[in-house]
Design a protein around this motif. Structure first.
Motif, short mmCIF file in Angstrom:
data_model
loop_
_atom_site.label_atom_id
_atom_site.label_comp_id
_atom_site.label_asym_id
_atom_site.label_seq_id
_atom_site.Cartn_x
_atom_site.Cartn_y
_atom_site.Cartn_z
N ALA A 99 83.16 88.17 33.13
CA ALA A 99 82.74 86.88 33.68
C ALA A 99 81.48 87.04 34.54
N ALA A 100 81.40 88.15 35.26
CA ALA A 100 80.23 88.37 36.10
C ALA A 100 78.96 88.44 35.26
N LEU A 101 79.03 89.11 34.11
CA LEU A 101 77.87 89.16 33.22
C LEU A 101 77.51 87.76 32.71
N GLY A 102 78.54 86.95 32.47
CA GLY A 102 78.27 85.57 32.06
C GLY A 102 77.50 84.81 33.12
N VAL A 103 77.87 85.05 34.39
CA VAL A 103 77.14 84.41 35.50
C VAL A 103 75.71 84.94 35.57
N LEU A 104 75.56 86.25 35.37
CA LEU A 104 74.23 86.85 35.45
C LEU A 104 73.29 86.32 34.37
N ALA A 105 73.86 85.84 33.27
CA ALA A 105 73.01 85.28 32.21
C ALA A 105 72.18 84.13 32.75
N PHE A 106 72.71 83.41 33.75
CA PHE A 106 71.94 82.31 34.33
C PHE A 106 70.72 82.82 35.09
N GLY A 107 70.72 84.13 35.42
CA GLY A 107 69.53 84.69 36.05
C GLY A 107 68.33 84.62 35.12
N GLY A 108 68.57 84.75 33.81
CA GLY A 108 67.48 84.59 32.86
C GLY A 108 66.92 83.18 32.88
N VAL A 109 67.80 82.21 33.05
CA VAL A 109 67.36 80.82 33.16
C VAL A 109 66.50 80.64 34.41
N VAL A 110 66.93 81.28 35.51
CA VAL A 110 66.15 81.22 36.75
C VAL A 110 64.75 81.77 36.52
N VAL A 111 64.65 82.90 35.81
CA VAL A 111 63.35 83.50 35.53
C VAL A 111 62.49 82.54 34.70
N ALA A 112 63.11 81.92 33.68
CA ALA A 112 62.36 81.00 32.82
C ALA A 112 61.83 79.81 33.61
N VAL A 113 62.69 79.23 34.46
CA VAL A 113 62.28 78.06 35.24
C VAL A 113 61.23 78.45 36.28
N ALA A 114 61.45 79.61 36.93
CA ALA A 114 60.53 80.04 37.98
C ALA A 114 59.20 80.54 37.44
N SER A 115 59.07 80.64 36.12
CA SER A 115 57.80 81.09 35.54
C SER A 115 56.67 80.13 35.85
N VAL A 116 56.99 78.98 36.44
CA VAL A 116 55.95 78.04 36.85
C VAL A 116 54.97 78.68 37.83
N VAL A 117 55.42 79.76 38.55
CA VAL A 117 54.52 80.40 39.50
C VAL A 117 53.50 81.29 38.79
#
Length: 408
Positions: free
Chosen positions: A381-399
């Protein structure tokens, strides 16, 4: 010919020779860390400490690394192109120390030296790569950074085989130390860090941010944003490296051999992704590279988690880890390239040190935070949560764009 920032830049023999020394430095650094984990059981026995004491002693590595990163920026301003060879020589000496000292205190000091010189290499290597990009008008970051995971993938089983044949740690460490010294010689660059022809100074900036060749300075908030985004990437990287094997062995019931393939598949994906980014990355902006990479990382880690949750084949989990490596591969090199190209020669080491040090905090915080998460909800389950870290990277690519700058 490279097409960078609107310029057609020939890749000369001099450029190839220059990049060879950088690749050798990155590879020798990866050789040590690739074999280090395989040596730890024997080193622990030699030191004569229990698990808790050994864990405390190992903490000297990240503490030394942080100090090394901070101190290397002023060193680089003073030594310039000689910085990388000098710190590589220091690292070569430090590599041998864990094999010759005895007792936990001496071992801890040796590990602090390993960490300090390793952290110094990160700043020195990245500063040198950025300086070469500005001077020669070439794209180098992904090419150079691809050498490290490749070396790690090769070193780990090689050192494991040596241990199986009864080879003690010291000869292994001395061999690695010798290879690091060879890379120090290859890293000597007598051409200096001066910028090359007009257009070269903005070439890396153009390739990383999608355009613009005017030399401007990236202000501190922009550097901090790059560092924080890179920290998220390194947080995910370390999570896969440290917990991937456990995920397969404990969550999917595989044996040690297949379990050990998890970090290897990730590292292979990391190397492949950086080589592809080096080959075709100039066709898109750095923002697109980071955004697409974040999406692929989210999918890859999510697939690895779902493979265990749905009781699917472990091969699917390995494919997920490899995809995550491909996705995250270009993020940190892209951010370092943009930071280095956005400042003048004098400020470049400080800019690289800022991004590198801030990003390292993500690597440092990953093991305990992922461990707490896994202890609370389970590793799958922890790895499933960490997958959202990739989403964070994609969204934060605005910088990853032309950020707020000041004249200069």
């Amino acid at each position: 010919m490279w097409s960078i920032g609107g310029y057609r830049v020939p890749v000369t023999a001099q450029h190839r020779s220059s990049s060879l020394g950088l690749i050798a430095a990155a590879a020798s650094w990866g050789l040590f860390w690739g074999g280090w984990a395989a040596l730890l059981p024997d080193l622990k026995t030699a030191v004569g400490v229990d698990d808790a004491e050994f864990g405390l002693v190992l903490f000297g590595i990240p503490m030394g690394a942080l100090a090394g990163m901070v101190l290397t920026a002023p060193l680089a301003r003073a030594l310039r192109q000689w910085t990388l060879p000098v710190v590589l020589v220091g690292f070569a000496v430090a590599c041998a120390l864990p094999g010759v000292v005895s007792g936990p205190w001496a071992f801890g000091v040796a590990l602090a030296a390993v960490g300090a010189t390793s952290g110094a290499i990160e700043v020195a290597l990245n500063s040198t790569v950025a300086a070469h990009e500005a001077r020669d008008g070439t794209r180098l970051f992904n090419r150079v950074h691809a050498a490290t995971p490749l070396a790690m993938v090769l070193a780990a089983p090689t050192v494991g085989f040596a241990r199986s044949q009864g080879v003690p740690p010291l000869p292994v460490l001395l061999v690695v130390s010798g290879l690091v010294l060879v890379s120090a010689v290859l890293a000597v660059d007598r051409d200096g860090w001066g910028s090359g022809a007009a257009g070269a100074s903005g070439s890396a900036s153009g390739s990383a941010s999608g355009g613009g060749s005017s030399a401007r300075r990236l202000v501190a908030p922009g550097l901090l944003a790059f560092g924080l985004l890179a920290a998220v990437v390194l947080f995910l990287e370390n999570a896969v490296e440290q917990w991937g094997a456990l995920h397969l062995e404990q969550g999917m019931g595989t044996g040690p051999l297949l379990g050990s393939a998890a970090p290897a598949c990730y590292m292979a994906g990391l190397a492949a992704g950086r080589m592809v980014a080096q080959w075709r990355g100039d066709r898109v902006s750095g923002r697109v590279l980071v955004m697409v990479g974040g999406v692929l990382a989210a999918i890859g880690i999510g697939v690895a988690s779902a493979a265990a949750a749905l009781e699917l084949s472990p091969v699917l989990a390995l494919a997920g880890f490899a995809l995550a490596g491909v996705g995250m591969a270009p993020a940190v090199p892209t951010l370092l390239g943009l930071a280095g190209a956005s400042v003048d020669d004098e400020r470049r080491p400080g800019a690289i040190a800022t991004v590198t040090t801030v990003s390292y905090l993500g690597f440092l915080g990953s093991p305990p935070l992922v461990g707490l998460l896994a202890g609370g909800i389970g590793l799958t389950a922890a790895l499933g949560v960490l997958a959202f870290g990739g989403v964070v990277v994609a969204v934060a690519s605005v910088v990853v764009r032309e950020p707020a700058r000041v004249d200069g």
